[in-house]
Design a protein around this motif. Structure first.
Motif, short mmCIF file in Angstrom:
data_model
loop_
_atom_site.label_atom_id
_atom_site.label_comp_id
_atom_site.label_asym_id
_atom_site.label_seq_id
_atom_site.Cartn_x
_atom_site.Cartn_y
_atom_site.Cartn_z
N TYR A 17 33.79 21.67 -11.92
CA TYR A 17 34.18 22.36 -10.70
C TYR A 17 35.57 22.95 -10.86
O TYR A 17 36.24 22.73 -11.86
CB TYR A 17 34.18 21.38 -9.51
N SER A 18 35.99 23.69 -9.87
CA SER A 18 37.37 24.14 -9.76
C SER A 18 37.92 23.66 -8.44
O SER A 18 37.17 23.45 -7.49
CB SER A 18 37.45 25.68 -9.82
N GLU A 19 39.22 23.44 -8.40
CA GLU A 19 39.88 23.05 -7.17
C GLU A 19 40.93 24.10 -6.83
O GLU A 19 41.67 24.55 -7.71
CB GLU A 19 40.54 21.68 -7.30
N ILE A 20 40.95 24.47 -5.57
CA ILE A 20 41.95 25.42 -5.10
C ILE A 20 42.94 24.63 -4.26
O ILE A 20 42.61 24.14 -3.18
CB ILE A 20 41.30 26.54 -4.26
N LEU A 21 44.14 24.46 -4.79
CA LEU A 21 45.21 23.75 -4.09
C LEU A 21 45.93 24.76 -3.22
O LEU A 21 46.54 25.71 -3.73
CB LEU A 21 46.17 23.12 -5.09
N ILE A 22 45.83 24.59 -1.90
CA ILE A 22 46.51 25.48 -0.97
C ILE A 22 47.87 24.85 -0.65
O ILE A 22 47.95 23.67 -0.29
CB ILE A 22 45.70 25.65 0.34
N TYR A 23 48.94 25.63 -0.81
CA TYR A 23 50.28 25.12 -0.54
C TYR A 23 50.40 24.71 0.93
O TYR A 23 49.79 25.30 1.80
CB TYR A 23 51.34 26.16 -0.88
N SER A 24 51.21 23.69 1.18
CA SER A 24 51.31 23.08 2.51
C SER A 24 51.67 24.08 3.61
O SER A 24 51.17 23.97 4.73
CB SER A 24 52.30 21.92 2.51
N GLU A 25 52.50 25.07 3.32
CA GLU A 25 52.88 26.02 4.36
C GLU A 25 51.73 26.96 4.75
O GLU A 25 51.82 27.68 5.74
CB GLU A 25 54.13 26.83 3.98
N PHE A 26 50.62 26.92 4.01
CA PHE A 26 49.46 27.77 4.30
C PHE A 26 48.22 26.95 4.67
O PHE A 26 47.11 27.46 4.64
CB PHE A 26 49.15 28.67 3.10
N GLU A 27 48.40 25.69 5.05
CA GLU A 27 47.26 24.83 5.38
C GLU A 27 46.45 25.34 6.56
O GLU A 27 45.29 25.01 6.70
CB GLU A 27 47.73 23.40 5.63
N GLN A 28 47.04 26.17 7.42
CA GLN A 28 46.32 26.74 8.55
C GLN A 28 45.14 27.59 8.06
O GLN A 28 44.12 27.69 8.73
CB GLN A 28 47.26 27.58 9.43
N ILE A 29 45.24 28.15 6.87
CA ILE A 29 44.15 28.94 6.30
C ILE A 29 42.91 28.07 6.12
O ILE A 29 41.80 28.49 6.44
CB ILE A 29 44.59 29.56 4.96
N ILE A 30 43.09 26.84 5.65
CA ILE A 30 41.96 25.93 5.48
C ILE A 30 41.35 25.58 6.83
O ILE A 30 40.13 25.60 6.99
CB ILE A 30 42.39 24.64 4.73
N LYS A 31 42.20 25.30 7.81
CA LYS A 31 41.70 24.97 9.14
C LYS A 31 40.89 26.12 9.72
O LYS A 31 39.82 25.92 10.29
CB LYS A 31 42.86 24.59 10.06
N ASN A 32 41.39 27.35 9.56
CA ASN A 32 40.67 28.52 10.05
C ASN A 32 39.35 28.70 9.31
O ASN A 32 38.32 29.01 9.92
CB ASN A 32 41.51 29.78 9.90
N LEU A 33 39.37 28.50 8.02
CA LEU A 33 38.17 28.65 7.20
C LEU A 33 37.10 27.65 7.62
O LEU A 33 35.94 28.02 7.81
CB LEU A 33 38.53 28.44 5.72
N LEU A 34 37.49 26.41 7.81
CA LEU A 34 36.54 25.38 8.21
C LEU A 34 36.03 25.59 9.63
O LEU A 34 34.85 25.37 9.92
CB LEU A 34 37.15 23.99 8.06
N SER A 35 36.88 26.07 10.52
CA SER A 35 36.42 26.32 11.89
C SER A 35 35.47 27.51 11.95
O SER A 35 34.53 27.52 12.73
CB SER A 35 37.61 26.52 12.83
N GLN A 36 35.68 28.51 11.11
CA GLN A 36 34.79 29.67 11.05
C GLN A 36 33.43 29.30 10.50
O GLN A 36 32.42 29.84 10.91
CB GLN A 36 35.38 30.78 10.18
N SER A 37 33.41 28.38 9.55
CA SER A 37 32.15 28.04 8.90
C SER A 37 31.34 27.04 9.71
O SER A 37 30.16 26.87 9.46
CB SER A 37 32.42 27.49 7.50
#
Length: 95
Positions: A17-37
Motif C-alpha cells: 500500500y501507500s500512505e499519504i501523511l497529511i500535515y497537521s495544519e491541513f487535517e481539515q482536508i481529511i475531515k472534509n474528505l471523509l464527510s463528503q464520502s
C-alpha cells in the motif's frame, strides 16, 4: 511557466500500500474528505495530485487515481501509488 505550490503532505510506501501523511495544519482536508464520502467511504476512488518525479516530460505535477483503504488520524491508507517521498498537493474524491 513554473508555479510554486505548498504541499499538504507526503506519500510514503507501506508494503503493498501507500500512505499519504497529511500535515497537521491541513487535517481539515481529511475531515472534509471523509464527510463528503459518508460512512461508506471504504474502497472509494481518490485523485491524488502530487509532484512529478519524472521531470523529463516538463510537468511539475501528476494526478494519480487510487483506491481509499482507510484513515487513521492524519494518515490516508490507499492502494499503491507509483510515488515515494513525493509531496502531495491535493486529495479529492473521484466522483
Amino acid at each position: 511557466m513554473r508555479i510554486n505550490l505548498e504541499p499538504i503532505g507526503i506519500i510514503k510506501k507501506a508494503g503493498k500500500y501507500s500512505e499519504i501523511l497529511i500535515y497537521s495544519e491541513f487535517e481539515q482536508i481529511i475531515k472534509n474528505l471523509l464527510s463528503q464520502s459518508g460512512k461508506t467511504s471504504a474502497r472509494k476512488n481518490l485523485l491524488v495530485v502530487h509532484t512529478n518525479k519524472n521531470r523529463d516530460d516538463g510537468h511539475q505535477v501528476q494526478i494519480t487515481k487510487t483506491k481509499f483503504i482507510n484513515c487513521m488520524g492524519n494518515i490516508l491508507k490507499v492502494n499503491k501509488i507509483d510515488a515515494s517521498e513525493d509531496s502531495v498537493i491535493d486529495v479529492r474524491l473521484d466522483v
